[in-house]
Motif scaffolding. Sequence first.
Motif, PDB file in Angstrom:
ATOM      1  N   GLN A 131     -38.147 -86.992-103.700  1.00  0.00           N
ATOM      2  CA  GLN A 131     -37.383 -85.747-103.801  1.00  0.00           C
ATOM      3  C   GLN A 131     -36.706 -85.376-102.483  1.00  0.00           C
ATOM      4  O   GLN A 131     -36.285 -84.235-102.290  1.00  0.00           O
ATOM      5  N   GLN A 132     -36.618 -86.340-101.580  1.00  0.00           N
ATOM      6  CA  GLN A 132     -35.935 -86.141-100.289  1.00  0.00           C
ATOM      7  C   GLN A 132     -36.607 -85.081 -99.432  1.00  0.00           C
ATOM      8  O   GLN A 132     -35.943 -84.355 -98.679  1.00  0.00           O
ATOM      9  N   ALA A 133     -37.929 -84.948 -99.553  1.00  0.00           N
ATOM     10  CA  ALA A 133     -38.701 -84.022 -98.710  1.00  0.00           C
ATOM     11  C   ALA A 133     -39.242 -84.786 -97.513  1.00  0.00           C
ATOM     12  O   ALA A 133     -39.858 -85.843 -97.676  1.00  0.00           O
ATOM     13  N   ASN A 134     -39.019 -84.261 -96.325  1.00  0.00           N
ATOM     14  CA  ASN A 134     -39.458 -84.914 -95.094  1.00  0.00           C
ATOM     15  C   ASN A 134     -40.781 -84.312 -94.647  1.00  0.00           C
ATOM     16  O   ASN A 134     -40.846 -83.135 -94.263  1.00  0.00           O
TER      17      ASN A 134
ATOM     18  N   CYS B 232     -36.658 -76.011-101.889  1.00  0.00           N
ATOM     19  CA  CYS B 232     -38.080 -75.627-101.910  1.00  0.00           C
ATOM     20  C   CYS B 232     -38.541 -75.360-103.345  1.00  0.00           C
ATOM     21  O   CYS B 232     -39.597 -75.850-103.771  1.00  0.00           O
ATOM     22  N   GLN B 233     -37.766 -74.568-104.070  1.00  0.00           N
ATOM     23  CA  GLN B 233     -38.130 -74.228-105.443  1.00  0.00           C
ATOM     24  C   GLN B 233     -38.146 -75.468-106.333  1.00  0.00           C
ATOM     25  O   GLN B 233     -39.058 -75.660-107.143  1.00  0.00           O
ATOM     26  N   GLU B 234     -37.132 -76.318-106.177  1.00  0.00           N
ATOM     27  CA  GLU B 234     -37.076 -77.539-106.968  1.00  0.00           C
ATOM     28  C   GLU B 234     -38.268 -78.443-106.670  1.00  0.00           C
ATOM     29  O   GLU B 234     -38.830 -79.080-107.581  1.00  0.00           O
ATOM     30  N   LEU B 235     -38.669 -78.489-105.397  1.00  0.00           N
ATOM     31  CA  LEU B 235     -39.790 -79.319-104.988  1.00  0.00           C
ATOM     32  C   LEU B 235     -41.098 -78.833-105.605  1.00  0.00           C
ATOM     33  O   LEU B 235     -41.905 -79.628-106.116  1.00  0.00           O
ATOM     34  N   LEU B 236     -41.302 -77.516-105.578  1.00  0.00           N
ATOM     35  CA  LEU B 236     -42.517 -76.952-106.167  1.00  0.00           C
ATOM     36  C   LEU B 236     -42.558 -77.200-107.676  1.00  0.00           C
ATOM     37  O   LEU B 236     -43.601 -77.550-108.236  1.00  0.00           O
ATOM     38  N   GLU B 237     -41.418 -77.004-108.335  1.00  0.00           N
ATOM     39  CA  GLU B 237     -41.359 -77.234-109.778  1.00  0.00           C
ATOM     40  C   GLU B 237     -41.614 -78.701-110.109  1.00  0.00           C
ATOM     41  O   GLU B 237     -42.299 -79.031-111.093  1.00  0.00           O
TER      42      GLU B 237
ATOM     43  N   ARG C 192     -45.375 -79.464-109.765  1.00  0.00           N
ATOM     44  CA  ARG C 192     -46.139 -78.939-110.918  1.00  0.00           C
ATOM     45  C   ARG C 192     -45.893 -79.787-112.162  1.00  0.00           C
ATOM     46  O   ARG C 192     -46.801 -80.025-112.957  1.00  0.00           O
ATOM     47  N   SER C 193     -44.641 -80.221-112.331  1.00  0.00           N
ATOM     48  CA  SER C 193     -44.329 -81.037-113.518  1.00  0.00           C
ATOM     49  C   SER C 193     -45.054 -82.371-113.494  1.00  0.00           C
ATOM     50  O   SER C 193     -45.295 -82.967-114.550  1.00  0.00           O
ATOM     51  N   LYS C 194     -45.395 -82.849-112.308  1.00  0.00           N
ATOM     52  CA  LYS C 194     -46.126 -84.110-112.180  1.00  0.00           C
ATOM     53  C   LYS C 194     -47.632 -83.910-112.291  1.00  0.00           C
ATOM     54  O   LYS C 194     -48.394 -84.869-112.180  1.00  0.00           O
TER      55      LYS C 194
END
Length: 407
Positions: free
Chosen positions: A356-359, A391-396, A399-401
């Motif tokens: 998800q391109q999170a560093n 941030c919101q997309e990452l949290l969602e 949770r979806s995983k």
Amino acid sequence: MTISPHTSSVTLESIQEAAKLLDRIARVTPIESSRALEAFTGTKTYLKCENLQRSGSFKVRGAYVRMARLSDEEKSRGVIAASAGNHAQGVALAAAALGIPAVVYMPAGAALPKIAATREYGAEVRLYGTNVDESLAEAQAEADRTGATFIHPFNHPDVIVGQATVALEILEQVPDVRTVLAPVGGGGLVAGLVAAFAAIAPQVEVVGVQATRASAYTYSLQAGHPVTFPAQSTMADGIAVSTPGDVPFDIIARHNTRIVNVSEEDISRALVFMAERAKLVVEPAGVTGVAALIAKPGQFDGPVVSLLSGGNIDPNILLRVVRHGLVAAGRFLVMKVRLIDRPGALAQMLFDLASQQANIMHVDHVRTGVDLAIDEVEVTMQVETKGPQHCQELLEFMRSKGYNLSS
């Protein structure tokens, strides 16, 4: 409201005389336009860069004028001041220029670069107390004992007229200015601006900006006189003043000056904004005007000038404040995840985050805890993101995983 005999000497003539005194001492600091800020304000916006002033802040203006007007006898007895940083450096620089012995009291916890700079300008530094109020009290007591002149950081007409010289420069640089935003702590700077603009450009509104955690002026104006509001811990230590000075308060109250508050998050976001978009290093107190522009869009008539009052910041504090600002801006996320303690679980989670391109900046892996099941581990991660939406997309996504996110 009756005009105080002290504030009656804060006149346009005295401000112009102060400007002449400062001719070869204080720099005429630049004005920078900011298209990025205009996106928030919807109007022409400028930055008055007193962070680029000699000694790193506007304080040298008031300190020099106050000390230059001492008699020869007073100069020979020396001066004493107290400050956490900017006033200390301003007094030390002014004393060196005038050949006056100077002693400066600073709190024991003052930033080491500010202590070092004050000493390098030639002042004797004495560390006393845990805050500026305690240092001020001891400095005043020492002045009473020795006969040296106490140079108050804001509560004297000469200091106020020195700070007021900034207004003359602003009017020359932005003749059509309508609003000036400036930090307010004890009130010397804002009082000087108010007095100057009232005399030569009454159409200009001066707005004082204070940290919510150090909002003494809000309560004092409501009471009609200076009251003590114990300042809480704030990153804007340069304006963390518990009690306004009666001299600047008289000017600020008499002109019905607007005061607004900004939060720690507002200040940290503004500080990051200045570094990224304006390429300027500004201390937290100095960026409160920008914080107000970002947090309260549309509330100020333009053209607007935000006064960056100082740039003296400890690099260690800068690192912490920038990180705080990244969190406030949604660019830095702290995430806690509970995993089943089995081989590969942590690696899979890190792979999912990378997808998800999170560093990931830091990982803390805890296996023991009173609230953890025997087969659980808790992972705390500091993650760099692209902004609030990411941030919101990452949290969602997490949770979806099926990841168990905890607060």
